[in-house]
Design a protein around this motif. Sequence first.
Motif, PDB file in Angstrom:
ATOM      1  N   MET B  67       0.973  -1.331  -0.065  1.00  0.00           N
ATOM      2  CA  MET B  67       0.034   0.023   0.128  1.00  0.00           C
ATOM      3  C   MET B  67       0.920   1.474  -0.057  1.00  0.00           C
ATOM      4  SD  MET B  67      -2.505  -1.574   2.920  1.00  0.00           S
ATOM      5  CE  MET B  67      -3.545  -0.023   3.329  1.00  0.00           C
ATOM      6  N   GLY B  68       2.158   1.098   0.368  1.00  0.00           N
ATOM      7  CA  GLY B  68       3.059   2.508   0.492  1.00  0.00           C
ATOM      8  C   GLY B  68       2.592   3.126   1.850  1.00  0.00           C
ATOM      9  N   GLY B  69       3.372   3.962   2.245  1.00  0.00           N
ATOM     10  CA  GLY B  69       3.004   4.927   3.507  1.00  0.00           C
ATOM     11  C   GLY B  69       1.932   5.771   3.307  1.00  0.00           C
ATOM     12  N   SER B  70       1.581   6.556   2.395  1.00  0.00           N
ATOM     13  CA  SER B  70       0.533   7.533   2.411  1.00  0.00           C
ATOM     14  C   SER B  70      -0.676   6.663   2.372  1.00  0.00           C
ATOM     15  CB  SER B  70       0.612   8.235   1.002  1.00  0.00           C
ATOM     16  OG  SER B  70       0.677   7.845   0.042  1.00  0.00           O
ATOM     17  N   VAL B  71      -0.879   5.432   1.459  1.00  0.00           N
ATOM     18  CA  VAL B  71      -2.023   5.070   1.740  1.00  0.00           C
ATOM     19  C   VAL B  71      -2.519   4.365   3.002  1.00  0.00           C
ATOM     20  CG1 VAL B  71      -3.357   2.985   0.712  1.00  0.00           C
ATOM     21  CG2 VAL B  71      -2.169   4.655  -0.719  1.00  0.00           C
ATOM     22  N   CYS B  72      -1.449   3.881   3.794  1.00  0.00           N
ATOM     23  CA  CYS B  72      -1.396   3.195   5.018  1.00  0.00           C
ATOM     24  C   CYS B  72      -2.087   4.542   5.779  1.00  0.00           C
ATOM     25  CB  CYS B  72      -0.084   2.749   5.542  1.00  0.00           C
ATOM     26  SG  CYS B  72       0.212   0.993   4.971  1.00  0.00           S
ATOM     27  N   ARG B  73      -1.264   5.439   5.926  1.00  0.00           N
ATOM     28  CA  ARG B  73      -1.665   6.350   6.863  1.00  0.00           C
ATOM     29  C   ARG B  73      -3.255   7.057   6.568  1.00  0.00           C
ATOM     30  NH1 ARG B  73       3.427   9.844   7.500  1.00  0.00           N
ATOM     31  NH2 ARG B  73       3.417  10.022   5.213  1.00  0.00           N
ATOM     32  N   GLU B  74      -3.539   7.162   5.312  1.00  0.00           N
ATOM     33  CA  GLU B  74      -5.101   7.401   4.923  1.00  0.00           C
ATOM     34  C   GLU B  74      -6.218   6.337   5.396  1.00  0.00           C
ATOM     35  OE1 GLU B  74      -5.746   7.725   0.698  1.00  0.00           O
ATOM     36  OE2 GLU B  74      -4.290   9.063   0.559  1.00  0.00           O
ATOM     37  N   VAL B  75      -5.848   5.055   5.044  1.00  0.00           N
ATOM     38  CA  VAL B  75      -6.731   3.845   5.660  1.00  0.00           C
ATOM     39  C   VAL B  75      -6.822   3.849   7.106  1.00  0.00           C
ATOM     40  CG1 VAL B  75      -6.908   1.421   5.707  1.00  0.00           C
ATOM     41  CG2 VAL B  75      -6.124   2.492   3.594  1.00  0.00           C
ATOM     42  N   PHE B  76      -5.705   4.433   7.712  1.00  0.00           N
ATOM     43  CA  PHE B  76      -5.562   4.179   9.217  1.00  0.00           C
ATOM     44  C   PHE B  76      -6.146   5.422   9.949  1.00  0.00           C
ATOM     45  CE2 PHE B  76      -3.384   5.503  13.271  1.00  0.00           C
ATOM     46  CZ  PHE B  76      -3.737   4.350  14.153  1.00  0.00           C
ATOM     47  N   ALA B  77      -6.395   6.541   9.265  1.00  0.00           N
ATOM     48  CA  ALA B  77      -6.892   7.793   9.573  1.00  0.00           C
ATOM     49  C   ALA B  77      -8.515   7.584   9.363  1.00  0.00           C
ATOM     50  CB  ALA B  77      -6.704   9.039   9.028  1.00  0.00           C
ATOM     51  N   LYS B  78      -8.874   7.286   8.343  1.00  0.00           N
ATOM     52  CA  LYS B  78     -10.239   7.128   7.834  1.00  0.00           C
ATOM     53  C   LYS B  78     -10.859   6.129   8.858  1.00  0.00           C
ATOM     54  CE  LYS B  78     -12.871   4.889   4.222  1.00  0.00           C
ATOM     55  NZ  LYS B  78     -12.884   4.142   3.044  1.00  0.00           N
ATOM     56  N   HIS B  79     -10.308   4.970   9.247  1.00  0.00           N
ATOM     57  CA  HIS B  79     -11.113   4.025  10.129  1.00  0.00           C
ATOM     58  C   HIS B  79     -11.002   4.364  11.705  1.00  0.00           C
ATOM     59  CE1 HIS B  79     -12.281   1.274   6.787  1.00  0.00           C
ATOM     60  NE2 HIS B  79     -11.406   1.497   6.299  1.00  0.00           N
ATOM     61  N   CYS B  80     -10.157   5.137  11.923  1.00  0.00           N
ATOM     62  CA  CYS B  80      -9.922   5.715  13.165  1.00  0.00           C
ATOM     63  C   CYS B  80     -11.295   6.648  13.567  1.00  0.00           C
ATOM     64  CB  CYS B  80      -8.630   6.287  13.534  1.00  0.00           C
ATOM     65  SG  CYS B  80      -7.297   4.917  13.652  1.00  0.00           S
ATOM     66  N   ARG B  81     -11.669   7.216  12.536  1.00  0.00           N
ATOM     67  CA  ARG B  81     -12.812   8.100  12.797  1.00  0.00           C
ATOM     68  C   ARG B  81     -13.783   7.831  13.539  1.00  0.00           C
ATOM     69  NH1 ARG B  81     -12.492   9.953   7.159  1.00  0.00           N
ATOM     70  NH2 ARG B  81     -10.652  10.684   6.957  1.00  0.00           N
ATOM     71  N   GLY B  82     -14.306   8.257  14.490  1.00  0.00           N
ATOM     72  CA  GLY B  82     -15.577   7.860  15.394  1.00  0.00           C
ATOM     73  C   GLY B  82     -14.956   6.576  16.463  1.00  0.00           C
ATOM     74  N   CYS B  83     -13.817   6.164  16.491  1.00  0.00           N
ATOM     75  CA  CYS B  83     -13.299   5.364  17.327  1.00  0.00           C
ATOM     76  C   CYS B  83     -12.698   5.964  18.833  1.00  0.00           C
ATOM     77  CB  CYS B  83     -12.314   4.443  16.782  1.00  0.00           C
ATOM     78  SG  CYS B  83     -13.462   3.178  15.624  1.00  0.00           S
ATOM     79  N   ASP B  84     -12.616   5.317  19.657  1.00  0.00           N
ATOM     80  CA  ASP B  84     -11.750   5.581  20.982  1.00  0.00           C
ATOM     81  C   ASP B  84     -10.422   5.179  20.828  1.00  0.00           C
ATOM     82  OD1 ASP B  84     -14.255   6.676  22.269  1.00  0.00           O
ATOM     83  OD2 ASP B  84     -14.837   4.657  22.392  1.00  0.00           O
ATOM     84  N   VAL B  85     -10.269   3.863  20.455  1.00  0.00           N
ATOM     85  CA  VAL B  85      -9.014   3.119  20.522  1.00  0.00           C
ATOM     86  C   VAL B  85      -8.819   2.338  19.203  1.00  0.00           C
ATOM     87  CG1 VAL B  85      -9.876   1.500  22.268  1.00  0.00           C
ATOM     88  CG2 VAL B  85      -7.254   2.069  21.762  1.00  0.00           C
ATOM     89  N   ALA B  86      -7.647   2.706  18.609  1.00  0.00           N
ATOM     90  CA  ALA B  86      -6.807   1.749  17.559  1.00  0.00           C
ATOM     91  C   ALA B  86      -6.073   0.632  18.050  1.00  0.00           C
ATOM     92  CB  ALA B  86      -6.447   2.727  16.436  1.00  0.00           C
TER      93      ALA B  86
END
Lengths: 204, 204
Positions: B67-86
């Motif tokens: 995925m490369g660094g920037s996609v990893c960061r995007e996917v991480f940020a996207k799915h963390c929205r609305g969560c308390d802990v990743a």
Amino acid sequence: MTNFSAFMIGAPHSGSGKTLLTLGIMAALGRRGLKVQPFKCGPDFIDPTLHEMVVGLPSRNLDLFMMGGSVCREVFAKHCRGCDVAVVEGVMGLFDGSEASTAALARLLNIPVVLIVDARSAAESIAALIKGFEVFDPELQLSGVILNQVGSERHVQLISDSMATNCRSRLLGTFPRESGFCMPERHLGLHMGDEHPLTEDQRA
Amino acid sequence: MTNFSAFMIGAPHSGSGKTLLTLGIMAALGRRGLKVQPFKCGPDFIDPTLHEMVVGLPSRNLDLFMMGGSVCREVFAKHCRGCDVAVVEGVMGLFDGSEASTAALARLLNIPVVLIVDARSAAESIAALIKGFEVFDPELQLSGVILNQVGSERHVQLISDSMATNCRSRLLGTFPRESGFCMPERHLGLHMGDEHPLTEDQRA
């Protein structure tokens, strides 16, 4: 005794293959015509019978807890006389047993440590483990590493590249994952020399 | 998201108990009423099914190699929205896989690492191993350690005393040697969530 040398064989934890590789090293040194004196750190009475089986000389126990430092030094010096090389097999993990640890005995005898590292289940992370054993006790001379249970040349390459960048100890050798070299274990140890734990083939 | 937190779960080598303890941690956080988003480092398709079984939300793969660094960061940020802990479960040993390692992903996401350490077969030497993982990569935040497979209170005491003197990371918890918590392994991994690797009891 001008060319006399001595070293300790240690490991990060029990079950890394210390005894098997110690026996192999003792046998290899003997085959080069060197007179090897075996020692065992701690009160273990099993491994010395295996050393004797390979070397043909009684192995001596060096136990800091029961014998104290000066007696350990005396026994070590006495039995090293007339030998070319002394190989001391450590006990448990290198720093386990605090004041009576393998590391403490190596420091007392002022001999370098060769670390036997079980390389299964990791690659570059093995170099992080080795680094930890290098920096944990700055007074200890960790001079070399033997990787046990390596899976392939690529596996060795990954570890040795990472060691070259991150560690100061040399990679002295590798030993393959080979079930034919497995020694049966039991509670608190292996089997005695006269219980035939090794076939003629394995001892060769 | 003011109280949002995230961490990586890593280990010195495969088979240390990462998945089992990750599932336990995810379940414990969920039981406190926190919304947990699970992630898995690397392309593994088995562990995410186990995460989902425990958390009730799909677990997302973060693979630096594919995925490369920037996609990893995007996917991480996207799915963390609305969560308390990743909670991100690492893969293999912490530094294995070089540029696509668990450590590399933790650095990229700027999240601390909790190291799961299999404490069998050693005591004070475990602190030397931990020290190695602390100093190997100064850019990595190794914030805490969980000792797996501890044998007794005395065993924990020996390790924690040595950690207190020699290591900077905190001992966050211990998990006993308990065959009832063993997860069956197979080539290259565990069993899928829908293959019933864990009983109701084990999941509780």
